[in-house]
Design a protein around this motif. Structure first.
Motif, PDB file in Angstrom:
ATOM      1  N   ILE A  41       0.854  -1.202   0.000  1.00  0.00           N
ATOM      2  CA  ILE A  41       0.000   0.000   0.000  1.00  0.00           C
ATOM      3  C   ILE A  41       0.883   1.242   0.000  1.00  0.00           C
ATOM      4  N   ASP A  42       0.711   2.085  -0.998  1.00  0.00           N
ATOM      5  CA  ASP A  42       1.428   3.360  -1.032  1.00  0.00           C
ATOM      6  C   ASP A  42       0.917   4.215   0.123  1.00  0.00           C
ATOM      7  N   HIS A  43       1.828   4.748   0.937  1.00  0.00           N
ATOM      8  CA  HIS A  43       1.378   5.399   2.162  1.00  0.00           C
ATOM      9  C   HIS A  43       2.323   6.497   2.618  1.00  0.00           C
ATOM     10  N   GLU A  44       1.844   7.266   3.570  1.00  0.00           N
ATOM     11  CA  GLU A  44       2.643   8.235   4.313  1.00  0.00           C
ATOM     12  C   GLU A  44       2.183   8.205   5.764  1.00  0.00           C
ATOM     13  N   LEU A  45       3.102   8.429   6.688  1.00  0.00           N
ATOM     14  CA  LEU A  45       2.797   8.482   8.118  1.00  0.00           C
ATOM     15  C   LEU A  45       3.019   9.917   8.588  1.00  0.00           C
ATOM     16  N   ILE A  46       1.987  10.534   9.146  1.00  0.00           N
ATOM     17  CA  ILE A  46       2.069  11.921   9.588  1.00  0.00           C
ATOM     18  C   ILE A  46       1.957  11.967  11.105  1.00  0.00           C
ATOM     19  N   PHE A  47       3.080  12.245  11.767  1.00  0.00           N
ATOM     20  CA  PHE A  47       3.089  12.404  13.216  1.00  0.00           C
ATOM     21  C   PHE A  47       2.911  13.885  13.549  1.00  0.00           C
ATOM     22  N   ILE A  60      10.432  11.922  16.212  1.00  0.00           N
ATOM     23  CA  ILE A  60       9.770  12.049  14.917  1.00  0.00           C
ATOM     24  C   ILE A  60      10.787  12.384  13.828  1.00  0.00           C
ATOM     25  N   GLN A  61      11.709  13.291  14.124  1.00  0.00           N
ATOM     26  CA  GLN A  61      12.742  13.651  13.153  1.00  0.00           C
ATOM     27  C   GLN A  61      13.613  12.446  12.803  1.00  0.00           C
ATOM     28  N   ARG A  66      14.885   8.003   8.870  1.00  0.00           N
ATOM     29  CA  ARG A  66      15.008   6.585   8.537  1.00  0.00           C
ATOM     30  C   ARG A  66      14.027   6.161   7.454  1.00  0.00           C
ATOM     31  N   ARG A  67      12.850   6.793   7.457  1.00  0.00           N
ATOM     32  CA  ARG A  67      11.795   6.373   6.543  1.00  0.00           C
ATOM     33  C   ARG A  67      11.303   7.563   5.720  1.00  0.00           C
ATOM     34  N   PRO A  68      11.417   7.526   4.406  1.00  0.00           N
ATOM     35  CA  PRO A  68      10.976   8.658   3.575  1.00  0.00           C
ATOM     36  C   PRO A  68       9.466   8.877   3.611  1.00  0.00           C
ATOM     37  N   GLN A  69       8.705   7.853   4.047  1.00  0.00           N
ATOM     38  CA  GLN A  69       7.240   8.011   4.101  1.00  0.00           C
ATOM     39  C   GLN A  69       6.775   8.771   5.345  1.00  0.00           C
ATOM     40  N   VAL A  70       7.681   9.016   6.290  1.00  0.00           N
ATOM     41  CA  VAL A  70       7.305   9.655   7.543  1.00  0.00           C
ATOM     42  C   VAL A  70       7.419  11.173   7.408  1.00  0.00           C
ATOM     43  N   ARG A  71       6.375  11.860   7.847  1.00  0.00           N
ATOM     44  CA  ARG A  71       6.371  13.316   7.913  1.00  0.00           C
ATOM     45  C   ARG A  71       6.043  13.737   9.336  1.00  0.00           C
ATOM     46  N   GLY A  72       6.539  14.894   9.748  1.00  0.00           N
ATOM     47  CA  GLY A  72       6.292  15.384  11.092  1.00  0.00           C
ATOM     48  C   GLY A  72       5.812  16.821  11.101  1.00  0.00           C
ATOM     49  N   GLY A 313      10.520  15.744   7.225  1.00  0.00           N
ATOM     50  CA  GLY A 313      10.175  14.594   6.397  1.00  0.00           C
ATOM     51  C   GLY A 313       9.538  14.981   5.084  1.00  0.00           C
ATOM     52  N   GLY A 314       8.803  14.047   4.518  1.00  0.00           N
ATOM     53  CA  GLY A 314       8.143  14.269   3.248  1.00  0.00           C
ATOM     54  C   GLY A 314       9.102  14.239   2.081  1.00  0.00           C
ATOM     55  N   LYS A 315      10.111  13.371   2.148  1.00  0.00           N
ATOM     56  CA  LYS A 315      11.126  13.308   1.102  1.00  0.00           C
ATOM     57  C   LYS A 315      10.859  12.218   0.070  1.00  0.00           C
TER      58      LYS A 315
END
Length: 320
Positions: A41-47, A60-61, A66-72, A313-315
């Protein structure tokens, strides 16, 4: 609903409010990220860091590194869980969004079931609690009382409601467009309608750390959200007025009857009790009216729900 031959696909945004959850953030990022990656599943995680006093933002940073799908998102101060949820929804770029707790008490594996139902055409998938996990009897009683009263006031079944739910992009856009400052996500997401189905889950033990909710904060949370979503407490003013009037009418008729029969009441006990009853009812009514006036005052100031101080994040290069 759509047939299996025409299942829709899209990007999934996962919104995770976080307040003093430095231990839970890396666990949530790894558990949910790995789960969705294995499912393809194409995804993003927003903390959303809600003004935490510990090292939640650093966690969070590090997760974003570590994970390009993670945004903070980091708030300038603590604005509350509701503000954090709406901030995450406003920043979400997915075709559908899931909201769940950062402490993993909402089982992440249920996200796959929710996403599957969204693929079939459902626009809102509600997470319904079948058990509340380990909590004190007082907490359980208070929660059940609150949701029973809220269900009666709003005519929505809130008895097993939770913040754990999936929303289609259309539903997200409707919620984000609402201008009210004291928004109650759990009730508003049911109030907006759309094609809705349910997924049952059991509340899990915390993955790490301790609960940040005290009895005082839960009480404040309940009162604020009840006033934000319902005017039912204002009806208490009318009910108390009617009760006091009926009591006064009965006592007045009784006193008049005693006077006519030459048996006037002795002393001031009845008068004192009546004055105390009326005075107490008036104070309760004024308190309820004052609380709603205060909420109106907050709304007309039109201050933002939250202030974002920083992001990370958001890279992954994805754009809606």
């Amino acid at each position: 609903m759509e047939t299996s031959e025409s299942l829709r696909t899209g990007r999934l945004s996962v919104v995770l409010p976080a307040y003093n959850e430095e231990e839970s953030v890396p666990l949530a990022a790894d558990v949910i990220g790995n789960l969705l990656t294995r499912a393809g599943i194409d995804h993003e995680l927003i903390f959303v860091n809600d003004g935490s006093r510990d090292h939640t933002w650093r966690a969070i940073q590090e997760a974003a590194a570590r994970r390009p799908q993670v945004r903070g998102i980091r708030f300038s101060r603590n604005f509350g869980k509701e503000a954090a949820i709406f901030a995450g929804l406003a920043q979400a770029r997915g075709d559908c969004c899931v909201v769940l707790d950062c402490d993993l008490q909402h089982p992440p594996e249920k996200i796959l079931e929710m996403y599957s139902l969204w693929q079939q055409g459902w626009q809102v998938v509600e997470g319904i609690k079948v058990s509340r996990g380990k909590e004190s009897p007082l907490h359980t009683l208070a929660a059940k009382t609150f949701y029973r009263f809220l269900s009666g006031a709003t005519r929505l079944d809130m008895s097993h409601a939770s913040d754990f739910k999936l929303l289609d992009r259309r539903a997200v856009d409707v919620l984000v467009a609402m201008r009210e400052k004291n928004a109650f996500f759990r009730a508003l997401s049911s109030w907006i309608g759309f094609d809705t189905t349910q997924v049952e889950f059991e509340v899990q033990p915390r993955a790490a750390g301790q609960s940040k909710w005290s009895l005082r904060s839960l009480t404040r949370y309940a009162v604020t959200n009840l006033a934000a979503f319902s005017t039912a407490p204002l009806q208490i003013v009318t009910i108390l007025g009617v009760l006091v009037f009926l009591c006064s009418l009965v006592l007045g008729c009784w006193s008049l009857w005693q006077k006519i029969n030459g048996q006037a009441l002795e002393g001031f006990t009845t008068v004192i009790l009546l004055l105390l009853l009326i005075g107490s009812a008036l104070m309760v009514c004024l308190g309820i009216l004052g609380y709603y006036i205060a909420k109106i005052y907050e709304e007309i100031k039109d201050r933002p729900r939250y202030i974002v101080a920083d992001g990370c994040g958001g890279k992954d290069g994805y754009e809606r």
